[in-house]
Design an enzyme around this catalytic site. Structure first.
Site, PDB file in Angstrom:
ATOM      1  N   LYS A  42      41.052  38.063  30.052  1.00 45.44           N
ATOM      2  CA  LYS A  42      40.987  39.277  30.883  1.00 45.44           C
ATOM      3  C   LYS A  42      42.229  40.139  30.671  1.00 45.44           C
ATOM      4  CE  LYS A  42      37.855  37.070  34.076  1.00 45.44           C
ATOM      5  NZ  LYS A  42      37.643  36.236  35.263  1.00 45.44           N
ATOM      6  N   GLN A  87      40.937  34.441  40.423  1.00 49.88           N
ATOM      7  CA  GLN A  87      40.144  33.561  39.550  1.00 49.88           C
ATOM      8  C   GLN A  87      39.657  32.338  40.330  1.00 49.88           C
ATOM      9  OE1 GLN A  87      39.385  34.288  36.181  1.00 49.88           O
ATOM     10  NE2 GLN A  87      37.990  32.588  36.500  1.00 49.88           N
ATOM     11  N   ASP A  98      35.182  42.223  41.263  1.00 48.54           N
ATOM     12  CA  ASP A  98      34.184  41.184  40.965  1.00 48.54           C
ATOM     13  C   ASP A  98      32.886  41.437  41.729  1.00 48.54           C
ATOM     14  OD1 ASP A  98      34.944  39.292  39.082  1.00 48.54           O
ATOM     15  OD2 ASP A  98      36.243  38.205  40.487  1.00 48.54           O
TER      16      ASP A  98
END
Ligand code: NAP
Length: 279
Positions: free
Chosen positions: A52, A96, A119
């Site tokens: 990422k 994460q 997200d």
């Protein structure tokens, strides 16, 4: 013999589009920043976070990594999320998953500002997705939609089957297909006659987490088969949920693993971060 959908190439196109948008924002003195929070030393999470950060650097997004020890408490993580929510240089916040067991993941997801929830896991954003009026699309299902579009297949009226009903993949995936007027069947571990249901699908999306789960007898000739799975086989090699070798003989289009959905997820994260900056 199926056409292979090249996720790497489609993701590169998305990243190029995002890089152009980042450049246009920079001309207006607007910088784009993504905070990436990793807790503990899960090897897979470390690989995802590194990928990422690499993608951010490629498109001109500034990434801020917060690597916290495994012993981090829920309070400490909530304090960091609060700080990032109030930091104007941070447009997107990504925590994460999975988190260590002492931390309640839902509490953390709910604490992220919906405006920075790149997200799209926050219940407010999930609600927007349900209604079809969204700021952010969840990255993996959004990536799948781009891949389907790449095949030239019009979802409208097609029989679409999603295997898996997780909050991060299966459920939003079904919603996005429904918004495109697909006739959607969601399946899961309690589904009866799964093989027959799948074998009628014009578009089959597998998000199960079991290597080789989808076999050729579950594929309608000419179908679009999208493999979201990311599993390790007995040799430790990355593989999907679909028996690629068998299914490619029957499908019209198929994604490989690696090189299919995976690169798209990260590209869509970049897209969401720019969207957050614009807002
Ligand atoms: P998950 O939360 O474990 O969900 C798996 C789903 O599969 C569940 O809904 C489960 O049904 C269903 N399932 C399990 N066994 C089944 C069976 N025998 N028949 C039918 N359905 C069955 O997994 P996830 O987070 O959605 O992830 C799925 C896969 O996608 C994993 O391999 C993951 O690593 C991968 N993934 C990839 C990306 C990417 O970027 N490529 C992103 C996210 C996830 P129940 O609900 O009934 O238990």
């Amino acid at each position: 013999m199926a056409n292979i959908i090249d996720g790497k190439a489609v993701a590169a196109k998305v990243r190029q589009r995002v890089a152009e948008e980042v450049k246009q924002l920079a001309e207006k003195n607007i910088t784009v920043g993504l905070a990436v929070v990793i807790v503990g030393d899960n090897q897979a999470s470390r690989v995802y976070v590194n990928n990422k950060k690499k993608a951010c650097a490629e498109v001109g997004i500034t990434s801020y990594e917060y690597a916290l020890p495994e012993s981090t408490t829920e309070e400490e993580l909530l304090t960091l999320v609060d700080k990032l929510n109030n930091d104007d240089s941070v447009n997107g916040i990504l925590v994460q998953l999975p988190l260590p067991k002492q931390i309640n993941e839902n509490k953390i997801i709910n604490a992220i500002s919906p405006k920075k929830d790149v997200d799209a896991f926050h219940p407010e954003n999930v609600g927007h997705i349900m209604i079809g009026d969204y700021h952010f699309l969840p990255c993996t299902p959004a990536g799948v939609m781009e891949l389907i579009a790449e095949t030239g297949t019009d979802v409208c009226g097609k029989s679409c089957v999603v295997i898996g009903r997780s909050n991060i993949v299966g459920k939003p995936m079904a919603m996005l297909l429904l918004h495109k007027n697909g006739t959607v069947t969601m399946t899961h571990s309690k589904t009866q006659n799964l093989k027959e249901i799948c074998a009628n699908a014009d578009i089959l999306v597998a998000a199960v987490g079991k290597a080789g789960f989808v076999t050729a007898d579950m594929v309608k000739p000419g179908a679009v088969v999208i493999d979201v799975g990311m599993n390790r086989n007995a040799q430790g090699k990355l593989c999907g949920d679909v028996d690629f070798e068998g299914c490619k003989e029957k499908a019209g289009w198929i994604t490989p693993v690696p090189g299919g959905v995976g690169p798209m997820t990260i590209a869509m994260l970049m897209q969401n971060t720019v969207t957050a900056a614009k807002k």
